[in-house]
Design a protein around this motif. Structure first.
Motif, short mmCIF file in Angstrom:
data_model
loop_
_atom_site.label_atom_id
_atom_site.label_comp_id
_atom_site.label_asym_id
_atom_site.label_seq_id
_atom_site.Cartn_x
_atom_site.Cartn_y
_atom_site.Cartn_z
N SER A 1 0.83 -1.21 0.00
CA SER A 1 0.00 0.00 0.00
C SER A 1 0.86 1.26 0.00
N LYS B 1 1.94 3.01 -3.33
CA LYS B 1 1.02 3.87 -4.07
C LYS B 1 1.41 5.34 -3.99
N ALA C 1 -12.87 -1.14 -1.11
CA ALA C 1 -11.47 -1.37 -1.42
C ALA C 1 -11.01 -0.52 -2.59
N ALA D 1 -10.52 2.99 -1.44
CA ALA D 1 -9.33 3.10 -0.59
C ALA D 1 -8.06 3.11 -1.43
N ILE D 2 -8.03 2.29 -2.48
CA ILE D 2 -6.83 2.24 -3.33
C ILE D 2 -6.64 3.55 -4.08
N ARG E 1 -5.44 6.20 -1.69
CA ARG E 1 -4.25 5.85 -0.90
C ARG E 1 -4.57 5.84 0.59
N ILE F 1 -7.08 0.14 3.29
CA ILE F 1 -6.55 -0.92 2.42
C ILE F 1 -6.11 -2.11 3.25
#
Length: 306
Positions: A28, A31, A262, A265-266, A269, A274
Motif C-alpha cells: 500500500s 502507491k 477497497a 481506498a486504493i 491511498r 486498504i
C-alpha cells in the motif's frame, strides 16, 4: 483428530494473517503519499509535515506497522485517512452485504456445479457431456467484467427485466450473483466430472454395478462420496475467489460491499482502509480453509490427523 493438530493449524493461520498484513502494509505504501492528495495547492513543507503527523504517518515504517498490528489485536483498525471514520465501523457496514453476495454465489456453484458434473460424467462422450464441458470451458474463458457488462446490457438495458445497479430486493442480486458465480461454477463442474469419471472406473464400482446396484445409489452413495475430498477443497478455495472477485462485481453493479470500499481506498491511498480490507479477506479465506480441513474427517474417516 488431536488437539495438537488443531493448535498447529491455528498457529499457521496466525502466521498467514501476519504475513498478509505485512505484505499489504508494504504494498500500500508503494502507491505514494496520501498527504499529497489532501493538502491544498501551494501548501508548504511545514503544512505537509503537520498533516502527516496528524494522520500518524510521520514515524518510521516499522513503528506505523507495530501500531496497526497492536490496534488490530484490540479490534481497532485505525481511522480512515480519507473519510475520517473508524475503519472497523466502515468494514462492519459493508461486510454483511459482501458475505451475503459471496455466499449466494457459492450456493449457486454447489447447487448447479455438482449435478452438472455428475450428469456429464454419467453421459461421458454423449450430447449432455459435450454441452456441459463446452459451457464450462466458456465459463472459465469469459472475463468477469465482460460477463457483468453483457448481463447489464441484456437484462437491464435491452430487455428491462432487472435493475442495473444498487442494492434493494432480490432482483438487484440476480445479475451480480450470476456474474460472480460463473467462473467458479465452470471450475467446480469440470472437477466434479473428472473426479466422478476417475471413481467410476474403479473396480469396486464395476463390481457394484455387476451386482445390480441401482444407478442412483451407485452414483450418490458410492461414487460421489468418494469424490468429495477434492471437490470440498475447491469449493473452499472458490469462496475466497468469490470474495476477491467481489471487487470487480461490486464496482460494475455499484453495490455497497467491501469490494467497492477497497477500490475507493486504493484510489485515495487510504492505507488503514486498504490494510483492513486485505486483512478481512485473508481472515475469511483462512477460516474457510481451516473449516475445510475439519470437514475432511466427516467425509472420509480414513483421513487421520496427528
Amino acid at each position: 483428530m488431536s488437539g495438537r493438530y488443531v493448535l498447529r493449524r491455528l498457529g499457521r493461520c496466525v502466521f498467514v494473517l501476519f504475513g498478509v498484513t505485512l505484505l499489504a502494509f508494504v504494498v500500500s505504501r508503494l502507491k505514494g503519499d496520501p498527504v499529497l492528495l489532501m493538502v491544498q495547492p501551494g501548501a508548504t513543507a511545514a503544512d505537509i509535515e503537520a498533516m502527516r503527523r496528524s494522520l500518524g504517518l510521520d514515524g518510521p515504517l516499522w513503528l506505523q506497522f507495530a501500531r496497526f498490528v497492536g490496534g488490530a489485536l484490540r479490534g481497532n483498525l485505525g481511522m480512515s485517512i480519507w473519510q475520517g471514520q473508524n475503519v472497523t465501523s466502515l468494514l462492519l457496514e459493508r461486510v454483511p452485504f459482501t458475505l451475503r453476495l459471496s455466499s449466494l454465489a457459492i450456493l449457486v456453484v454447489v447447487a448447479a456445479g455438482i449435478p452438472a458434473g455428475i450428469v456429464a460424467a454419467r453421459s461421458r462422450g454423449g450430447a449432455w457431456d459435450q454441452a456441459i464441458v463446452a459451457g464450462a470451458v466458456a465459463g472459465q474463458a469469459l472475463p468477469t467484467f465482460w460477463v457483468g457488462l453483457m448481463l447489464i446490457y441484456l437484462f437491464a438495458v435491452d430487455w428491462r427485466l432487472l435493475p442495473s445497479f444498487g442494492a434493494g430486493d432480490w432482483r438487484h442480486l440476480v445479475m451480480p450473483v450470476a456474474t460472480l458465480s460463473l467462473f467458479s461454477l465452470a471450475r467446480v463442474t469440470r472437477l466434479v466430472r473428472s473426479s466422478m469419471l476417475e471413481v467410476l472406473g474403479q473396480d469396486y464400482i464395476r463390481t457394484a454395478r455387476a451386482k445390480g446396484l441401482a444407478t442412483r445409489r451407485l452414483l450418490f452413495r458410492h461414487a460421489l462420496r468418494n469424490s468429495l475430498l477434492p471437490i470440498v477443497t475447491l469449493v473452499g478455495l472458490e469462496y475466497g475467489v468469490a470474495l476477491g472477485g467481489s471487487v470487480i462485481t461490486e464496482t460494475i453493479f455499484a453495490l455497497p460491499g467491501v469490494g467497492g470500499l477497497a477500490v475507493q481506498a486504493i484510489f485515495n491511498r487510504d492505507f488503514p482502509l486498504i490494510q483492513a480490507v486485505v486483512l478481512f479477506t485473508a481472515a475469511v479465506f483462512v477460516v474457510v480453509n481451516f473449516l475445510v480441513d475439519m470437514v475432511y474427517l466427516a467425509i472420509d474417516p480414513r483421513v487421520q490427523y496427528t
